[in-house]
Design a protein around this motif. Structure first.
Motif, PDB file in Angstrom:
ATOM      1  N   ALA A   1      -5.465  -0.582  15.156  1.00  0.00           N
ATOM      2  CA  ALA A   1      -5.163   0.071  13.881  1.00  0.00           C
ATOM      3  C   ALA A   1      -5.095   1.584  14.063  1.00  0.00           C
ATOM      4  CB  ALA A   1      -6.231  -0.288  12.854  1.00  0.00           C
ATOM      5  N   GLY A   2      -3.887   2.138  13.928  1.00  0.00           N
ATOM      6  CA  GLY A   2      -3.710   3.586  14.028  1.00  0.00           C
ATOM      7  C   GLY A   2      -3.985   4.305  12.720  1.00  0.00           C
ATOM      8  N   GLY A   3      -4.195   3.549  11.647  1.00  0.00           N
ATOM      9  CA  GLY A   3      -4.602   4.136  10.357  1.00  0.00           C
ATOM     10  C   GLY A   3      -3.675   5.233   9.876  1.00  0.00           C
ATOM     11  N   ARG A   4      -4.274   6.362   9.486  1.00  0.00           N
ATOM     12  CA  ARG A   4      -3.511   7.518   8.975  1.00  0.00           C
ATOM     13  C   ARG A   4      -3.090   8.456  10.090  1.00  0.00           C
ATOM     14  NH1 ARG A   4      -7.894   7.442   4.627  1.00  0.00           N
ATOM     15  NH2 ARG A   4      -9.174   8.328   6.272  1.00  0.00           N
ATOM     16  N   GLY A   5      -3.627   8.257  11.297  1.00  0.00           N
ATOM     17  CA  GLY A   5      -3.303   9.142  12.398  1.00  0.00           C
ATOM     18  C   GLY A   5      -4.438   9.224  13.392  1.00  0.00           C
ATOM     19  N   ALA A   6      -4.308  10.142  14.372  1.00  0.00           N
ATOM     20  CA  ALA A   6      -5.200  10.142  15.528  1.00  0.00           C
ATOM     21  C   ALA A   6      -6.536  10.866  15.305  1.00  0.00           C
ATOM     22  CB  ALA A   6      -4.481  10.748  16.730  1.00  0.00           C
ATOM     23  N   GLY A   7      -6.733  11.482  14.146  1.00  0.00           N
ATOM     24  CA  GLY A   7      -7.977  12.215  13.907  1.00  0.00           C
ATOM     25  C   GLY A   7      -9.185  11.296  13.822  1.00  0.00           C
ATOM     26  N   LEU A   8     -10.364  11.800  14.247  1.00  0.00           N
ATOM     27  CA  LEU A   8     -11.591  11.013  14.174  1.00  0.00           C
ATOM     28  C   LEU A   8     -11.847  10.626  12.721  1.00  0.00           C
ATOM     29  CD1 LEU A   8     -13.664  10.053  16.275  1.00  0.00           C
ATOM     30  CD2 LEU A   8     -15.047  12.066  15.733  1.00  0.00           C
TER      31      LEU A   8
ATOM     32  N   ALA B   1      -0.677   0.963  15.912  1.00  0.00           N
ATOM     33  CA  ALA B   1       0.341   1.058  14.864  1.00  0.00           C
ATOM     34  C   ALA B   1      -0.343   1.635  13.635  1.00  0.00           C
ATOM     35  CB  ALA B   1       0.922  -0.320  14.555  1.00  0.00           C
ATOM     36  N   THR B   2       0.335   2.553  12.951  1.00  0.00           N
ATOM     37  CA  THR B   2      -0.275   3.167  11.768  1.00  0.00           C
ATOM     38  C   THR B   2      -0.222   2.213  10.577  1.00  0.00           C
ATOM     39  OG1 THR B   2       1.802   4.109  10.974  1.00  0.00           O
ATOM     40  CG2 THR B   2       0.521   5.457  12.539  1.00  0.00           C
ATOM     41  N   ASP B   3      -0.939   2.580   9.523  1.00  0.00           N
ATOM     42  CA  ASP B   3      -0.899   1.806   8.273  1.00  0.00           C
ATOM     43  C   ASP B   3       0.541   1.588   7.827  1.00  0.00           C
ATOM     44  OD1 ASP B   3      -3.655   1.970   8.238  1.00  0.00           O
ATOM     45  OD2 ASP B   3      -3.769   3.379   6.556  1.00  0.00           O
TER      46      ASP B   3
ATOM     47  N   ASP C   1       5.368  -1.779   6.969  1.00  0.00           N
ATOM     48  CA  ASP C   1       6.814  -1.927   7.119  1.00  0.00           C
ATOM     49  C   ASP C   1       7.155  -3.213   7.886  1.00  0.00           C
ATOM     50  OD1 ASP C   1       9.412  -0.521   6.666  1.00  0.00           O
ATOM     51  OD2 ASP C   1       9.526  -0.827   8.845  1.00  0.00           O
ATOM     52  N   ALA C   2       6.417  -3.478   8.950  1.00  0.00           N
ATOM     53  CA  ALA C   2       6.648  -4.700   9.739  1.00  0.00           C
ATOM     54  C   ALA C   2       6.308  -5.947   8.930  1.00  0.00           C
ATOM     55  CB  ALA C   2       5.812  -4.646  11.024  1.00  0.00           C
ATOM     56  N   LEU C   3       5.266  -5.845   8.108  1.00  0.00           N
ATOM     57  CA  LEU C   3       4.890  -6.977   7.243  1.00  0.00           C
ATOM     58  C   LEU C   3       6.040  -7.344   6.314  1.00  0.00           C
ATOM     59  CD1 LEU C   3       1.611  -7.637   5.353  1.00  0.00           C
ATOM     60  CD2 LEU C   3       3.678  -7.316   3.996  1.00  0.00           C
ATOM     61  N   MET C   4       6.640  -6.320   5.704  1.00  0.00           N
ATOM     62  CA  MET C   4       7.752  -6.570   4.780  1.00  0.00           C
ATOM     63  C   MET C   4       8.934  -7.198   5.517  1.00  0.00           C
ATOM     64  SD  MET C   4       7.350  -4.443   1.692  1.00  0.00           S
ATOM     65  CE  MET C   4       8.614  -3.201   1.663  1.00  0.00           C
ATOM     66  N   GLU C   5       9.210  -6.713   6.713  1.00  0.00           N
ATOM     67  CA  GLU C   5      10.356  -7.233   7.472  1.00  0.00           C
ATOM     68  C   GLU C   5      10.145  -8.706   7.834  1.00  0.00           C
ATOM     69  OE1 GLU C   5      11.106  -5.242  11.211  1.00  0.00           O
ATOM     70  OE2 GLU C   5      13.192  -5.921  11.260  1.00  0.00           O
TER      71      GLU C   5
ATOM     72  N   ALA D   1       0.358  -7.774  11.074  1.00  0.00           N
ATOM     73  CA  ALA D   1       1.531  -6.900  10.974  1.00  0.00           C
ATOM     74  C   ALA D   1       1.486  -5.774  12.007  1.00  0.00           C
ATOM     75  CB  ALA D   1       1.632  -6.331   9.560  1.00  0.00           C
ATOM     76  N   HIS D   2       0.288  -5.391  12.442  1.00  0.00           N
ATOM     77  CA  HIS D   2       0.179  -4.384  13.509  1.00  0.00           C
ATOM     78  C   HIS D   2       0.811  -4.918  14.801  1.00  0.00           C
ATOM     79  CE1 HIS D   2      -2.693  -2.753  10.634  1.00  0.00           C
ATOM     80  NE2 HIS D   2      -2.747  -1.621  11.333  1.00  0.00           N
ATOM     81  N   ALA D   3       0.573  -6.193  15.096  1.00  0.00           N
ATOM     82  CA  ALA D   3       1.171  -6.807  16.294  1.00  0.00           C
ATOM     83  C   ALA D   3       2.685  -6.908  16.134  1.00  0.00           C
ATOM     84  CB  ALA D   3       0.563  -8.186  16.535  1.00  0.00           C
ATOM     85  N   ILE D   4       3.128  -7.216  14.928  1.00  0.00           N
ATOM     86  CA  ILE D   4       4.575  -7.351  14.700  1.00  0.00           C
ATOM     87  C   ILE D   4       5.257  -5.994  14.887  1.00  0.00           C
ATOM     88  CG2 ILE D   4       6.352  -7.972  13.006  1.00  0.00           C
ATOM     89  CD1 ILE D   4       4.250  -9.935  11.809  1.00  0.00           C
ATOM     90  N   PHE D   5       4.624  -4.936  14.394  1.00  0.00           N
ATOM     91  CA  PHE D   5       5.213  -3.618  14.638  1.00  0.00           C
ATOM     92  C   PHE D   5       5.227  -3.305  16.133  1.00  0.00           C
ATOM     93  CE2 PHE D   5       5.301   0.851  15.487  1.00  0.00           C
ATOM     94  CZ  PHE D   5       6.397   1.237  14.738  1.00  0.00           C
ATOM     95  N   GLY D   6       4.136  -3.638  16.824  1.00  0.00           N
ATOM     96  CA  GLY D   6       4.089  -3.406  18.269  1.00  0.00           C
ATOM     97  C   GLY D   6       5.212  -4.143  18.991  1.00  0.00           C
ATOM     98  N   ALA D   7       5.525  -5.342  18.509  1.00  0.00           N
ATOM     99  CA  ALA D   7       6.589  -6.151  19.115  1.00  0.00           C
ATOM    100  C   ALA D   7       7.957  -5.508  18.861  1.00  0.00           C
ATOM    101  CB  ALA D   7       6.550  -7.564  18.549  1.00  0.00           C
TER     102      ALA D   7
END
Ligand code: PLP
Length: 409
Positions: free
Chosen positions: A270-277, A340-342, A347-351, A365-371
């Motif tokens: 889960a990349g969430g909102r970005g790379a910040g702690l 993958a970010t939120d 977006d991948a979930l919708m697709e 959906a994170h895996a689907i975006f990665g794919a």
């Protein structure tokens, strides 16, 4: 089934070692009071897990109650859109809607063999709690589920499901009032009655032997998928991809492919909102080594070693650590990990929902975006994705995010 189990086990004979280590990772960092309970669990695993009688009973429940083998679905439209050959391993079709039931049934059967009188479990979003409550009901055991008070509030439908399945849900008001506090509370309960109580842990995390036990129970995903790829696609995949929270669906998919050198393995965090702690839950890609809940692994911590709060749109990936075997597989180079970010996941979930008629869990959906990203870099690749669960449970958050945008556009 036992021959394939044994073949898989050839690799497991190497890891973990006798101390529960995967290379430098894993082990058992617990208070003295927990050691006897973990020793007893280890003895029980040694005696029963690979026995013909246990494996037959486990296989029977998986087949007749969980609904295994789950389907392997070719995804024609995603394949066309991405310029790849996309296959989905359908854990969303397993009873209670996700892969978690494989582990819950296996551990509950083990609990019965060890003579336990009750099952306890922790849950974050509620999926492992629901699976544990269902397995306990099926096998005639009382079940208590510890759940952070904050999660009890925000996951109310799953609390009701657990109660209908006969479980007692105990809100945990200490600590961070979420998953971490729930695990601590379950461990406390277990220590007070290690003979009569069995603690069913929900992912491939925690002190040895849990990461090993959960991996063995979830490896049914990869064993089935490997055989189904050979039968339906006529070949192994070029890459197998799974989302990683604690890492149980991913290790279950990956493990039976570890010795297939031509099969790439990719975990997506889960990349969430970005790379910040504090903005993500990407412990493998952004974390550093440390001890969390009994295991030495990669965790999200500050410069002083304080474990950090995490963020992900997906409750099931929202954890500051990860199973130790993944830390090892990252360092060894056998498995690649990305995030993958939120927004990318949604977006991948919708697709996937719109073009394949499958509403996946937001975790999945994170895996689907990665794919999709992998396909972009590897045209024509044969890609296997673990569809770890279905998205019905995520409707409240989907209402607040993508559906709101749809309705306003
Ligand atoms: C809990 C959950 C996950 C994350 O857990 P892992 O142990 O990393 O597999 C992923 N997908 C779904 C559908 C879940 O319910």
């Amino acid at each position: 089934m036992n021959s394939s189990l044994r073949a898989d086990h050839a690799h497991a004979a190497v890891f973990p070692d006798a101390k529960g280590r995967y290379g430098a990772f894993g082990g058992r960092y617990v208070p003295e009071t927990l050691v006897p309970a973990l020793d007893r669990l280890q003895e029980g695993i040694d005696r029963h897990l690979l026995s013909a009688a246990f494996q037959a009973e486990f296989a029977y429940e998986l087949k007749t109650w969980v609904g295994r083998p789950t389907a392997l679905s070719f995804a024609p439209t995603l394949s066309k859109r991405w310029g790849a050959e996309v296959w989905l391993k359908r854990e969303d079709l397993a009873h209670t809607g996700a892969h978690k039931i494989n582990n819950a049934v296996g551990q509950t059967l083990l609990a019965k063999r060890l003579g336990a009188k009750r099952i306890i479990a922790e849950t974050g979003a509620g999926q492992h709690g629901v699976a544990s409550a269902a397995a306990a009901a099926r096998l005639g055991m009382p079940c208590v589920v510890y759940m952070g008070a904050v999660d009890v509030e925000r996951q109310a439908p799953n609390v009701g499901r657990m109660q209908l399945l006969g479980a007692t849900v105990v809100p945990v008001t200490g600590g961070d009032k979420t998953l971490r506090a729930a695990i601590d509370e379950a461990l406390r309960d277990w220590v007070s009655d290690p003979d009569g109580t069995y603690y069913s842990l929900g992912s491939a995390v925690g002190p040895h032997p849990y990461p090993y036990l959960v991996r063995e129970l979830q490896s049914v995903i990869g064993r089935e998928a490997r055989a189904q790829m050979l039968e339906q696609a006529g070949a192994l995949p070029d890459v197998a991809i799974a989302c990683v929270g604690g890492g149980s669906n991913a290790i279950g998919l990956f493990h039976p492919f570890l010795d297939d050198a031509a099969v790439g393995l990719l975990g997506v965090e889960a990349g969430g909102r970005g790379a910040g702690l504090g903005d993500n839950a990407a412990s493998l890609t952004l974390g550093s080594p440390g001890v969390l809940q009994g295991s030495y692994t990669l965790i999200l911590q500050d410069a002083f070693g304080q474990v950090q709060e995490t963020h992900s749109v997906s409750a099931g990936l929202d954890y500051s650590g990860v199973g130790p075997e993944h830390s090892y597989l990252l360092k060894s180079g056998r498995v690649a990990y990305e995030s993958a970010t939120d927004d990318e996941a949604l977006d991948a979930l919708m697709e996937c929902a719109k073009y394949e008629g499958i509403l996946p869990a937001i975790e999945t959906a994170h895996a689907i975006f990665g794919a999709r990203r992998y396909a972009g870099a590897h045209p024509g690749a044969r890609i296997l994705i673990c569809c770890s669960g279905r998205g019905d449970k995520d409707m409240p958050i989907l209402q607040r995010t993508v559906l709101k945008d749809l309705q306003h556009s």
